[in-house]
Design a protein around this motif. Sequence first.
Motif, PDB file in Angstrom:
ATOM      1  N   ILE A  28      -5.178 -17.216   2.193  1.00  9.39           N
ATOM      2  CA  ILE A  28      -4.606 -16.606   1.257  1.00  9.39           C
ATOM      3  C   ILE A  28      -4.445 -15.496   3.112  1.00  9.39           C
ATOM      4  CG2 ILE A  28      -4.413 -16.901  -1.043  1.00  9.39           C
ATOM      5  CD1 ILE A  28      -5.369 -14.214  -1.630  1.00  9.39           C
ATOM      6  N   VAL A  29      -3.163 -14.947   2.832  1.00  3.35           N
ATOM      7  CA  VAL A  29      -3.144 -14.401   4.263  1.00  3.35           C
ATOM      8  C   VAL A  29      -2.013 -12.906   3.870  1.00  3.35           C
ATOM      9  CG1 VAL A  29      -1.890 -13.360   6.143  1.00  3.35           C
ATOM     10  CG2 VAL A  29      -2.849 -15.924   5.981  1.00  3.35           C
ATOM     11  N   VAL A  30      -3.126 -11.288   3.697  1.00  2.00           N
ATOM     12  CA  VAL A  30      -2.281 -10.626   2.988  1.00  2.00           C
ATOM     13  C   VAL A  30      -2.535  -9.422   4.208  1.00  2.00           C
ATOM     14  CG1 VAL A  30      -2.887  -8.817   0.311  1.00  2.00           C
ATOM     15  CG2 VAL A  30      -3.263 -11.195   0.774  1.00  2.00           C
ATOM     16  N   ALA A  31      -1.539  -9.572   5.075  1.00  2.00           N
ATOM     17  CA  ALA A  31      -1.319  -8.258   5.945  1.00  2.00           C
ATOM     18  C   ALA A  31      -1.081  -7.196   5.559  1.00  2.00           C
ATOM     19  CB  ALA A  31      -1.233  -9.091   7.271  1.00  2.00           C
ATOM     20  N   ARG A  32       0.514  -6.974   5.514  1.00  2.00           N
ATOM     21  CA  ARG A  32       1.245  -5.590   5.237  1.00  2.00           C
ATOM     22  C   ARG A  32       0.587  -4.905   4.301  1.00  2.00           C
ATOM     23  NH1 ARG A  32       7.266  -6.939   5.403  1.00  2.00           N
ATOM     24  NH2 ARG A  32       6.775  -8.599   6.853  1.00  2.00           N
ATOM     25  N   PRO A  33       0.117  -5.171   2.641  1.00  2.00           N
ATOM     26  CA  PRO A  33      -0.081  -4.508   2.043  1.00  2.00           C
ATOM     27  C   PRO A  33      -1.446  -3.810   2.182  1.00  2.00           C
ATOM     28  CG  PRO A  33       0.651  -6.121   0.639  1.00  2.00           C
ATOM     29  CD  PRO A  33       0.406  -6.696   2.402  1.00  2.00           C
ATOM     30  N   VAL A  34      -2.399  -4.373   3.252  1.00  2.00           N
ATOM     31  CA  VAL A  34      -3.426  -4.059   3.449  1.00  2.00           C
ATOM     32  C   VAL A  34      -3.321  -2.904   4.760  1.00  2.00           C
ATOM     33  CG1 VAL A  34      -5.802  -4.304   4.227  1.00  2.00           C
ATOM     34  CG2 VAL A  34      -4.847  -5.524   2.641  1.00  2.00           C
ATOM     35  N   LEU A  35      -2.572  -3.360   6.066  1.00  2.00           N
ATOM     36  CA  LEU A  35      -2.462  -2.370   7.878  1.00  2.00           C
ATOM     37  C   LEU A  35      -1.632  -1.224   6.614  1.00  2.00           C
ATOM     38  CD1 LEU A  35      -1.598  -5.341   9.476  1.00  2.00           C
ATOM     39  CD2 LEU A  35      -3.031  -4.041   9.711  1.00  2.00           C
ATOM     40  N   THR A  36      -0.382  -1.387   6.082  1.00  2.00           N
ATOM     41  CA  THR A  36      -0.177   0.296   5.405  1.00  2.00           C
ATOM     42  C   THR A  36      -0.602   0.463   4.698  1.00  2.00           C
ATOM     43  OG1 THR A  36       1.557  -0.989   4.149  1.00  2.00           O
ATOM     44  CG2 THR A  36       2.752  -0.503   6.280  1.00  2.00           C
ATOM     45  N   ALA A  37      -1.789   0.316   3.869  1.00  2.00           N
ATOM     46  CA  ALA A  37      -2.215   1.027   2.633  1.00  2.00           C
ATOM     47  C   ALA A  37      -2.924   2.736   3.351  1.00  2.00           C
ATOM     48  CB  ALA A  37      -3.229   0.117   2.632  1.00  2.00           C
ATOM     49  N   PRO A  38      -3.014   3.556   3.128  1.00  2.00           N
ATOM     50  CA  PRO A  38      -3.206   5.001   3.252  1.00  2.00           C
ATOM     51  C   PRO A  38      -5.266   4.724   3.408  1.00  2.00           C
ATOM     52  CG  PRO A  38      -1.861   5.098   1.446  1.00  2.00           C
ATOM     53  CD  PRO A  38      -2.263   3.741   1.378  1.00  2.00           C
ATOM     54  N   ASP A  39      -5.658   3.667   2.377  1.00  2.00           N
ATOM     55  CA  ASP A  39      -6.923   3.343   2.713  1.00  2.00           C
ATOM     56  C   ASP A  39      -7.179   1.443   2.992  1.00  2.00           C
ATOM     57  OD1 ASP A  39     -10.124   3.150   2.371  1.00  2.00           O
ATOM     58  OD2 ASP A  39     -10.085   3.965   0.900  1.00  2.00           O
ATOM     59  N   PRO A  40      -6.166   0.920   4.276  1.00  2.00           N
ATOM     60  CA  PRO A  40      -7.454  -0.266   4.009  1.00  2.00           C
ATOM     61  C   PRO A  40      -8.004  -1.090   3.508  1.00  2.00           C
ATOM     62  CG  PRO A  40      -5.984   0.651   6.727  1.00  2.00           C
ATOM     63  CD  PRO A  40      -6.514   1.794   5.084  1.00  2.00           C
ATOM     64  N   ARG A  41      -9.491  -0.094   3.867  1.00  2.00           N
ATOM     65  CA  ARG A  41     -10.889  -0.841   3.350  1.00  2.00           C
ATOM     66  C   ARG A  41     -10.617  -0.798   1.608  1.00  2.00           C
ATOM     67  NH1 ARG A  41     -16.301  -0.842   4.970  1.00  2.00           N
ATOM     68  NH2 ARG A  41     -18.055  -1.400   3.053  1.00  2.00           N
ATOM     69  N   ALA A  42     -10.168   0.006   1.233  1.00  2.00           N
ATOM     70  CA  ALA A  42      -9.603   0.268  -0.386  1.00  2.00           C
ATOM     71  C   ALA A  42      -8.918  -1.243  -0.361  1.00  2.00           C
ATOM     72  CB  ALA A  42      -9.706   1.565  -1.130  1.00  2.00           C
ATOM     73  N   ALA A  43      -7.606  -1.008  -0.373  1.00  2.00           N
ATOM     74  CA  ALA A  43      -7.133  -2.318  -0.869  1.00  2.00           C
ATOM     75  C   ALA A  43      -7.341  -3.858  -0.673  1.00  2.00           C
ATOM     76  CB  ALA A  43      -5.825  -2.146   0.299  1.00  2.00           C
ATOM     77  N   ALA A  44      -8.036  -3.795   0.773  1.00  2.00           N
ATOM     78  CA  ALA A  44      -8.713  -4.850   1.115  1.00  2.00           C
ATOM     79  C   ALA A  44      -9.866  -5.127  -0.304  1.00  2.00           C
ATOM     80  CB  ALA A  44      -9.305  -5.043   2.151  1.00  2.00           C
ATOM     81  N   GLU A  45     -10.653  -4.335  -0.350  1.00  2.00           N
ATOM     82  CA  GLU A  45     -11.612  -4.513  -1.484  1.00  2.00           C
ATOM     83  C   GLU A  45     -10.935  -4.892  -3.090  1.00  2.00           C
ATOM     84  OE1 GLU A  45     -14.032  -0.959  -1.009  1.00  2.00           O
ATOM     85  OE2 GLU A  45     -15.346  -2.425   1.167  1.00  2.00           O
ATOM     86  N   ALA A  46      -9.716  -4.297  -3.381  1.00  2.00           N
ATOM     87  CA  ALA A  46      -9.178  -4.308  -3.904  1.00  2.00           C
ATOM     88  C   ALA A  46      -8.561  -5.790  -4.521  1.00  2.00           C
ATOM     89  CB  ALA A  46      -8.326  -3.261  -4.762  1.00  2.00           C
ATOM     90  N   ILE A  47      -8.523  -6.516  -3.254  1.00  2.00           N
ATOM     91  CA  ILE A  47      -7.882  -7.781  -3.486  1.00  2.00           C
ATOM     92  C   ILE A  47      -8.663  -8.604  -3.457  1.00  2.00           C
ATOM     93  CG2 ILE A  47      -6.815  -9.558  -1.801  1.00  2.00           C
ATOM     94  CD1 ILE A  47      -5.310  -7.017  -0.737  1.00  2.00           C
ATOM     95  N   VAL A  48      -9.777  -8.643  -3.059  1.00  2.00           N
ATOM     96  CA  VAL A  48     -11.070  -9.151  -3.691  1.00  2.00           C
ATOM     97  C   VAL A  48     -11.715  -9.197  -4.700  1.00  2.00           C
ATOM     98  CG1 VAL A  48     -13.801  -9.630  -2.731  1.00  2.00           C
ATOM     99  CG2 VAL A  48     -12.050  -8.986  -0.595  1.00  2.00           C
ATOM    100  N   ALA A  49     -11.319  -7.951  -5.059  1.00  2.00           N
ATOM    101  CA  ALA A  49     -11.662  -7.490  -6.950  1.00  2.00           C
ATOM    102  C   ALA A  49     -10.969  -8.554  -7.615  1.00  2.00           C
ATOM    103  CB  ALA A  49     -11.716  -6.133  -7.265  1.00  2.00           C
TER     104      ALA A  49
END
Length: 55
Positions: A28-49
């Motif tokens: 899967i590709v998830v770019a904008r929701p991660v790149l535009t998040a205030p905390d991109p790392r937290a956004a990516a970790e939430a997607i992985v979870a």
Amino acid sequence: VRPAGAALGDQKRVATPADAIRNGADHIVVARPVLTAPDPRAAAEAIVAEIAGVA
């Protein structure tokens, strides 16, 4: 693919990462929701979870 609760933006057809995996996606590709998040790392970790909850 957009995480659960994310804005749809300019997308007409959207699936959550979990839905995509359930429906047979290998990648899967998830770019904008991660790149535009205030905390991109937290956004990516939430997607992985979210994905881990499906597996």
